[in-house]
Design a protein around this motif. Structure first.
Motif, PDB file in Angstrom:
ATOM      1  N   THR A 283      -3.652 -27.109  99.819  1.00  0.00           N
ATOM      2  CA  THR A 283      -3.364 -26.330 101.028  1.00  0.00           C
ATOM      3  C   THR A 283      -4.548 -26.841 101.905  1.00  0.00           C
ATOM      4  OG1 THR A 283      -2.035 -24.626 100.062  1.00  0.00           O
ATOM      5  CG2 THR A 283      -2.788 -24.307 102.217  1.00  0.00           C
ATOM      6  N   LEU A 297       3.665 -30.289  99.878  1.00  0.00           N
ATOM      7  CA  LEU A 297       2.540 -29.371  99.430  1.00  0.00           C
ATOM      8  C   LEU A 297       3.481 -28.318  98.604  1.00  0.00           C
ATOM      9  CD1 LEU A 297       0.014 -27.851  99.402  1.00  0.00           C
ATOM     10  CD2 LEU A 297       0.711 -26.764 101.592  1.00  0.00           C
ATOM     11  N   TRP A 301       2.174 -26.031  94.971  1.00  0.00           N
ATOM     12  CA  TRP A 301       2.290 -24.690  94.553  1.00  0.00           C
ATOM     13  C   TRP A 301       3.026 -24.094  93.461  1.00  0.00           C
ATOM     14  CZ3 TRP A 301      -0.157 -20.372  96.341  1.00  0.00           C
ATOM     15  CH2 TRP A 301      -0.994 -20.492  97.461  1.00  0.00           C
TER      16      TRP A 301
END
Length: 365
Positions: A283, A297, A301
């Protein structure tokens, strides 16, 4: 016939030793209290042998044991507050990202950093230094995936999960911001700062690092390859972290084993995705990179968190331990120590209690 006289307090009677016994007992008490003060022990309560009659000393030596309860080694240690833990997590994440991304920026741009090995060591040694510095405060997570694994393994409370994540994101973003501001002062990169910073962002497909050297532009590792590698390396990393900080292991070596595990896992994943393992790191890099980094992104995660959850579930199934606060828990040797002090009282007085008393021979016919 004369009336009987009360001779209990006159010399030559049965009670003649009462005053001297009391004075001697008081002197012994004072001596013992001074001895206790020299040893740093708390004052004792007056204690006498229960078998002795008031005002009379039993003939011979009498040992009296007085027990003192002292605080255990763990008592008195202040438990870090949540604010202190969050500060430690932010600091650790800052050191980790500053070390790793700082090396990666120049390794990718000029080759001065030494390539993937230097990048992996930058992250691993950065973790090692931060863990030794503040691991005793927060548990040295510095990574949302590690925090999730610790929560599933019952090392931390679930209510601390989101605050830990926020602290890790803030520390990581601050480190990336410092690096971005620094490169913005380089005239050769004017107007291309985000493009340059994108070299340290995590990606797949055409943004996979191997695409630049594969001979076929835009053909790097695909989505499923990125998900698989990131999930597996995160699972291994979190598994090492949980095992190294188990109360049954040598926790003094935990920062080293976790730091080296991070370095090795990054060597595996750098050619595929540029090496994430840490959603906060991904991030932070995406914030200052080109738009594609935010578009991809989510992979960095989902995969590390799934890998962390798998590692924690497997750990709880095959190597369970009692729940304890913190990834690197404190020693739980909090039992009070008991110190027994023996006082020996020697008396030369005899009593009038009749035959059978200790120290007085029984008359024979």
């Amino acid at each position: 016939m004369s009336e009987p006289q009360d001779t209990s307090g006159t010399p030559g009677t049965t009670g003649r030793g009462s005053a001297s016994d009391a004075a001697g007992s008081q002197h012994r008490d004072q001596e013992l209290e001074r001895d206790q003060a020299r040893r740093g022990l708390p004052p004792r309560e007056p204690h006498r042998d229960q078998g002795r009659r008031a005002g009379r000393a039993r003939p011979g030596a009498v040992s009296e044991s007085v027990a003192y309860s002292l605080p255990g080694r763990g008592t008195g240690a202040l438990t870090p507050t949540l604010i202190a833990k969050l500060g430690a997590e932010a600091f650790g994440a800052f050191v980790l990202v500053l070390s790793g991304l700082g090396v990666a920026l120049y390794a990718g741009f000029t080759g001065l950093g030494g390539g993937p090995l230097a990048v992996a060591l930058g992250f691993g040694l950065g973790y090692l230094a931060a863990a030794i510095a503040v691991g005793h405060v927060s548990g040295a997570h510095f990574n949302p995936a590690v925090t999730l694994g610790a929560a599933i393994a019952q090392r931390i409370s679930w209510r601390d999960l989101v605050p830990y994540w926020i602290a890790q994101l803030v520390g990581s973003a601050f480190a990336a911001a410092i690096l971005f501001v620094a490169i913005a002062t380089f005239p050769a990169l004017e107007g291309a700062e985000r493009t340059f910073f994108a070299t340290v962002a995590n990606g797949f497909g055409e943004h996979s690092p191997i695409a630049a050297v594969s001979g076929a532009a835009g053909e790097g590792f695909g989505l499923w390859g990125a998900l698989l590698i990131e999930c597996v390396v995160a699972a291994v990393f979190v598994g090492v972290a949980l095992g190294s900080t188990d109360r049954r292991s040598n926790r003094a070596l935990a920062p080293f084993s976790i730091g080296f595990a991070l370095a090795v896992m990054l060597l595996v994943s750098i050619p595929v995705t540029n090496g994430s393992v840490n959603p906060a790191r991904s991030t932070a890099a995406a914030i200052f990179s080109e738009g594609w980094a935010f578009g991809q992104l989510w992979v960095f995660w989902v995969a590390p968190l799934v890998g962390a959850a798998i590692a924690a579930v497997v750990y709880r199934a095959f190597a369970p331990e009692p729940s304890e606060e913190g990834l690197q828990p404190q020693d739980d040797d909090d039992d009070d120590e008991v110190v027994v002090v023996e006082e020996t009282v020697t008396s030369t007085e005899t009593t009038d209690d009749g035959p059978g008393r200790a120290g007085r021979p029984e008359p024979r016919d």
